[in-house]
Design a protein around this motif. Structure first.
Motif, PDB file in Angstrom:
ATOM      1  N   ASN A 101       0.830  -1.200   0.000  1.00 47.96           N
ATOM      2  CA  ASN A 101       0.000   0.000   0.000  1.00 47.96           C
ATOM      3  C   ASN A 101       0.867   1.253   0.000  1.00 47.96           C
ATOM      4  OD1 ASN A 101      -2.707   0.245  -0.194  1.00 47.96           O
ATOM      5  ND2 ASN A 101      -3.095   0.271   2.007  1.00 47.96           N
ATOM      6  N   HIS A 102       1.869   1.247   0.854  1.00 46.04           N
ATOM      7  CA  HIS A 102       2.794   2.379   0.979  1.00 46.04           C
ATOM      8  C   HIS A 102       3.542   2.606  -0.339  1.00 46.04           C
ATOM      9  CE1 HIS A 102       5.156   5.198   3.340  1.00 46.04           C
ATOM     10  NE2 HIS A 102       6.260   4.689   2.823  1.00 46.04           N
ATOM     11  N   LEU A 103       3.989   1.514  -0.948  1.00 46.06           N
ATOM     12  CA  LEU A 103       4.711   1.595  -2.212  1.00 46.06           C
ATOM     13  C   LEU A 103       3.825   2.175  -3.308  1.00 46.06           C
ATOM     14  CD1 LEU A 103       7.258   1.046  -3.853  1.00 46.06           C
ATOM     15  CD2 LEU A 103       6.475  -1.305  -4.160  1.00 46.06           C
ATOM     16  N   SER A 104       2.580   1.763  -3.350  1.00 47.43           N
ATOM     17  CA  SER A 104       1.638   2.303  -4.343  1.00 47.43           C
ATOM     18  C   SER A 104       1.489   3.811  -4.177  1.00 47.43           C
ATOM     19  CB  SER A 104       0.267   1.642  -4.207  1.00 47.43           C
ATOM     20  OG  SER A 104       0.353   0.289  -4.534  1.00 47.43           O
ATOM     21  N   LYS A 105       1.331   4.251  -2.937  1.00 44.38           N
ATOM     22  CA  LYS A 105       1.196   5.694  -2.677  1.00 44.38           C
ATOM     23  C   LYS A 105       2.470   6.443  -3.077  1.00 44.38           C
ATOM     24  CE  LYS A 105      -2.145   5.264   1.019  1.00 44.38           C
ATOM     25  NZ  LYS A 105      -2.404   5.331   2.458  1.00 44.38           N
ATOM     26  N   LEU A 106       3.587   5.811  -2.825  1.00 47.20           N
ATOM     27  CA  LEU A 106       4.867   6.410  -3.161  1.00 47.20           C
ATOM     28  C   LEU A 106       5.029   6.547  -4.673  1.00 47.20           C
ATOM     29  CD1 LEU A 106       7.356   7.425  -1.709  1.00 47.20           C
ATOM     30  CD2 LEU A 106       8.247   5.100  -1.738  1.00 47.20           C
ATOM     31  N   LEU A 107       4.708   5.488  -5.402  1.00 50.91           N
ATOM     32  CA  LEU A 107       4.828   5.521  -6.864  1.00 50.91           C
ATOM     33  C   LEU A 107       3.837   6.508  -7.485  1.00 50.91           C
ATOM     34  CD1 LEU A 107       5.441   1.741  -7.633  1.00 50.91           C
ATOM     35  CD2 LEU A 107       7.119   3.604  -7.602  1.00 50.91           C
ATOM     36  N   GLU A 108       2.716   6.734  -6.800  1.00 51.25           N
ATOM     37  CA  GLU A 108       1.752   7.726  -7.289  1.00 51.25           C
ATOM     38  C   GLU A 108       2.315   9.144  -7.212  1.00 51.25           C
ATOM     39  OE1 GLU A 108      -1.798   7.122  -4.971  1.00 51.25           O
ATOM     40  OE2 GLU A 108      -2.222   5.195  -5.930  1.00 51.25           O
ATOM     41  N   LYS A 109       3.359   9.338  -6.411  1.00 49.18           N
ATOM     42  CA  LYS A 109       3.997  10.655  -6.282  1.00 49.18           C
ATOM     43  C   LYS A 109       4.895  10.986  -7.470  1.00 49.18           C
ATOM     44  CE  LYS A 109       2.712  12.045  -2.170  1.00 49.18           C
ATOM     45  NZ  LYS A 109       1.835  13.199  -2.137  1.00 49.18           N
ATOM     46  N   LEU A 110       5.289   9.964  -8.233  1.00 47.54           N
ATOM     47  CA  LEU A 110       6.242  10.187  -9.337  1.00 47.54           C
ATOM     48  C   LEU A 110       5.764  11.201 -10.376  1.00 47.54           C
ATOM     49  CD1 LEU A 110       7.846   6.706  -9.951  1.00 47.54           C
ATOM     50  CD2 LEU A 110       8.973   8.807  -9.226  1.00 47.54           C
ATOM     51  N   PRO A 111       4.514  11.113 -10.855  1.00 46.91           N
ATOM     52  CA  PRO A 111       4.099  12.121 -11.839  1.00 46.91           C
ATOM     53  C   PRO A 111       4.182  13.548 -11.295  1.00 46.91           C
ATOM     54  CG  PRO A 111       2.556  10.286 -11.810  1.00 46.91           C
ATOM     55  CD  PRO A 111       3.497  10.087 -10.648  1.00 46.91           C
ATOM     56  N   GLU A 112       3.828  13.716 -10.026  1.00 51.46           N
ATOM     57  CA  GLU A 112       3.918  15.043  -9.420  1.00 51.46           C
ATOM     58  C   GLU A 112       5.366  15.505  -9.341  1.00 51.46           C
ATOM     59  OE1 GLU A 112       2.699  17.344  -5.269  1.00 51.46           O
ATOM     60  OE2 GLU A 112       2.189  15.237  -5.501  1.00 51.46           O
ATOM     61  N   LEU A 113       6.253  14.594  -8.963  1.00 49.59           N
ATOM     62  CA  LEU A 113       7.674  14.938  -8.885  1.00 49.59           C
ATOM     63  C   LEU A 113       8.226  15.278 -10.262  1.00 49.59           C
ATOM     64  CD1 LEU A 113      10.237  15.246  -7.241  1.00 49.59           C
ATOM     65  CD2 LEU A 113      10.569  12.770  -7.397  1.00 49.59           C
ATOM     66  N   ARG A 114       7.839  14.517 -11.264  1.00 49.54           N
ATOM     67  CA  ARG A 114       8.310  14.810 -12.628  1.00 49.54           C
ATOM     68  C   ARG A 114       7.781  16.155 -13.116  1.00 49.54           C
ATOM     69  NH1 ARG A 114       7.532   8.622 -14.102  1.00 49.54           N
ATOM     70  NH2 ARG A 114       9.655   7.932 -13.712  1.00 49.54           N
ATOM     71  N   THR A 115       6.535  16.472 -12.767  1.00 49.86           N
ATOM     72  CA  THR A 115       5.968  17.770 -13.133  1.00 49.86           C
ATOM     73  C   THR A 115       6.750  18.893 -12.467  1.00 49.86           C
ATOM     74  OG1 THR A 115       3.771  16.841 -13.452  1.00 49.86           O
ATOM     75  CG2 THR A 115       3.881  19.206 -13.019  1.00 49.86           C
ATOM     76  N   LEU A 116       7.085  18.707 -11.192  1.00 49.68           N
ATOM     77  CA  LEU A 116       7.880  19.712 -10.490  1.00 49.68           C
ATOM     78  C   LEU A 116       9.249  19.888 -11.140  1.00 49.68           C
ATOM     79  CD1 LEU A 116       7.005  18.873  -6.782  1.00 49.68           C
ATOM     80  CD2 LEU A 116       6.361  20.936  -8.055  1.00 49.68           C
ATOM     81  N   CYS A 117       9.835  18.782 -11.599  1.00 52.06           N
ATOM     82  CA  CYS A 117      11.134  18.856 -12.287  1.00 52.06           C
ATOM     83  C   CYS A 117      11.019  19.658 -13.573  1.00 52.06           C
ATOM     84  CB  CYS A 117      11.656  17.454 -12.593  1.00 52.06           C
ATOM     85  SG  CYS A 117      12.172  16.539 -11.128  1.00 52.06           S
ATOM     86  N   ILE A 118       9.974  19.407 -14.339  1.00 55.07           N
ATOM     87  CA  ILE A 118       9.758  20.144 -15.590  1.00 55.07           C
ATOM     88  C   ILE A 118       9.551  21.625 -15.298  1.00 55.07           C
ATOM     89  CG2 ILE A 118       8.142  20.478 -17.508  1.00 55.07           C
ATOM     90  CD1 ILE A 118       7.776  17.382 -17.457  1.00 55.07           C
ATOM     91  N   GLN A 119       8.761  21.923 -14.259  1.00 58.48           N
ATOM     92  CA  GLN A 119       8.552  23.321 -13.883  1.00 58.48           C
ATOM     93  C   GLN A 119       9.868  23.977 -13.478  1.00 58.48           C
ATOM     94  OE1 GLN A 119       5.582  22.932 -10.813  1.00 58.48           O
ATOM     95  NE2 GLN A 119       3.894  22.874 -12.272  1.00 58.48           N
ATOM     96  N   GLY A 120      10.715  23.219 -12.795  1.00 54.82           N
ATOM     97  CA  GLY A 120      12.029  23.743 -12.404  1.00 54.82           C
ATOM     98  C   GLY A 120      12.893  24.042 -13.614  1.00 54.82           C
ATOM     99  N   LEU A 121      12.875  23.133 -14.590  1.00 58.30           N
ATOM    100  CA  LEU A 121      13.637  23.376 -15.824  1.00 58.30           C
ATOM    101  C   LEU A 121      13.103  24.602 -16.565  1.00 58.30           C
ATOM    102  CD1 LEU A 121      14.207  19.761 -17.161  1.00 58.30           C
ATOM    103  CD2 LEU A 121      15.941  21.359 -16.331  1.00 58.30           C
ATOM    104  N   GLN A 122      11.778  24.764 -16.559  1.00 56.38           N
ATOM    105  CA  GLN A 122      11.191  25.941 -17.204  1.00 56.38           C
ATOM    106  C   GLN A 122      11.641  27.221 -16.493  1.00 56.38           C
ATOM    107  OE1 GLN A 122       7.065  24.795 -16.908  1.00 56.38           O
ATOM    108  NE2 GLN A 122       7.030  23.966 -18.986  1.00 56.38           N
ATOM    109  N   ARG A 123      11.690  27.142 -15.165  1.00 56.69           N
ATOM    110  CA  ARG A 123      12.121  28.305 -14.392  1.00 56.69           C
ATOM    111  C   ARG A 123      13.585  28.635 -14.695  1.00 56.69           C
ATOM    112  NH1 ARG A 123       9.898  32.772 -12.503  1.00 56.69           N
ATOM    113  NH2 ARG A 123      11.297  33.687 -11.006  1.00 56.69           N
ATOM    114  N   ILE A 124      14.418  27.603 -14.761  1.00 60.45           N
ATOM    115  CA  ILE A 124      15.835  27.801 -15.089  1.00 60.45           C
ATOM    116  C   ILE A 124      15.963  28.402 -16.489  1.00 60.45           C
ATOM    117  CG2 ILE A 124      17.989  26.589 -15.616  1.00 60.45           C
ATOM    118  CD1 ILE A 124      17.220  24.673 -13.280  1.00 60.45           C
ATOM    119  N   PHE A 125      15.149  27.921 -17.433  1.00 56.54           N
ATOM    120  CA  PHE A 125      15.169  28.448 -18.794  1.00 56.54           C
ATOM    121  C   PHE A 125      14.819  29.936 -18.794  1.00 56.54           C
ATOM    122  CE2 PHE A 125      13.035  29.029 -22.996  1.00 56.54           C
ATOM    123  CZ  PHE A 125      14.157  28.873 -23.771  1.00 56.54           C
ATOM    124  N   TYR A 126      13.803  30.289 -18.008  1.00 60.38           N
ATOM    125  CA  TYR A 126      13.404  31.690 -17.905  1.00 60.38           C
ATOM    126  C   TYR A 126      14.553  32.532 -17.337  1.00 60.38           C
ATOM    127  CZ  TYR A 126      11.507  35.871 -15.752  1.00 60.38           C
ATOM    128  OH  TYR A 126      11.316  37.163 -15.347  1.00 60.38           O
TER     129      TYR A 126
END
Length: 149
Positions: A101-126
């Motif tokens: 159960n814990h692992l499932s919840k953890l893996l569900e965080k990956l898309p959010e983390l990847r989105t945050l990474c993309i937003q960070g790259l966009q910020r760096i680009f800016y």
């Protein structure tokens, strides 16, 4: 990054302490998303190896121009296997079902983390376009390697 939201302070891995308002100028509203995500992970009480695996999975994504996507997929599967093997007793001793159960919840965080990474790259680009802050060389290379052109 560790945060102390009550005081509005952010402690970075190099030990520097910044107030949230200081971060807003460089990071923009993105910093609030990072703090919220960080707080959610902290509540999950992850050990170092589990946290490392999640970070690895966030970095191991299919990108434009990959020459061997199957190898990336195999590596992702190996990391997930390590997560499963690491947590048979669960983070708080709750047993295998609790860990699943814990692992499932953890893996569900990956898309959010990847989105945050993309937003960070966009910020760096800016920041780079506006010539406000030169990015560290490793970030600059990562950014250039992720461009689809």
């Amino acid at each position: 990054m560790i945060s102390n939201p009550e005081e509005g302070k952010l402690v970075f891995c190099d030990g520097s302490v910044w107030h949230r308002l200081q971060c807003l100028r460089g990071f923009g509203e993105w910093i609030d998303s990072i703090v919220e995500f960080s707080a959610n992970l902290q509540r999950m009480n992850l050990d170092v190896s589990t946290f490392s695996c999640i970070c690895t999975l966030a970095l191991l994504t299919e990108r434009h121009g990959l020459k061997e996507p199957k190898r990336v997929e195999d590596l992702q599967n190996n990391v997930v296997r390590c997560l499963k093997d690491n947590g048979t007793a669960g983070p708080d001793g709750g047993g295998p079902n609790h860990w699943s159960n814990h692992l499932s919840k953890l893996l569900e965080k990956l898309p959010e983390l990847r989105t945050l990474c993309i937003q960070g790259l966009q910020r760096i680009f800016y920041l780079k376009l506006e010539d406000l802050v030169p990015p560290p060389a490793v970030i600059d290379k990562l950014f250039l390697d992720t461009l689809p052109f």
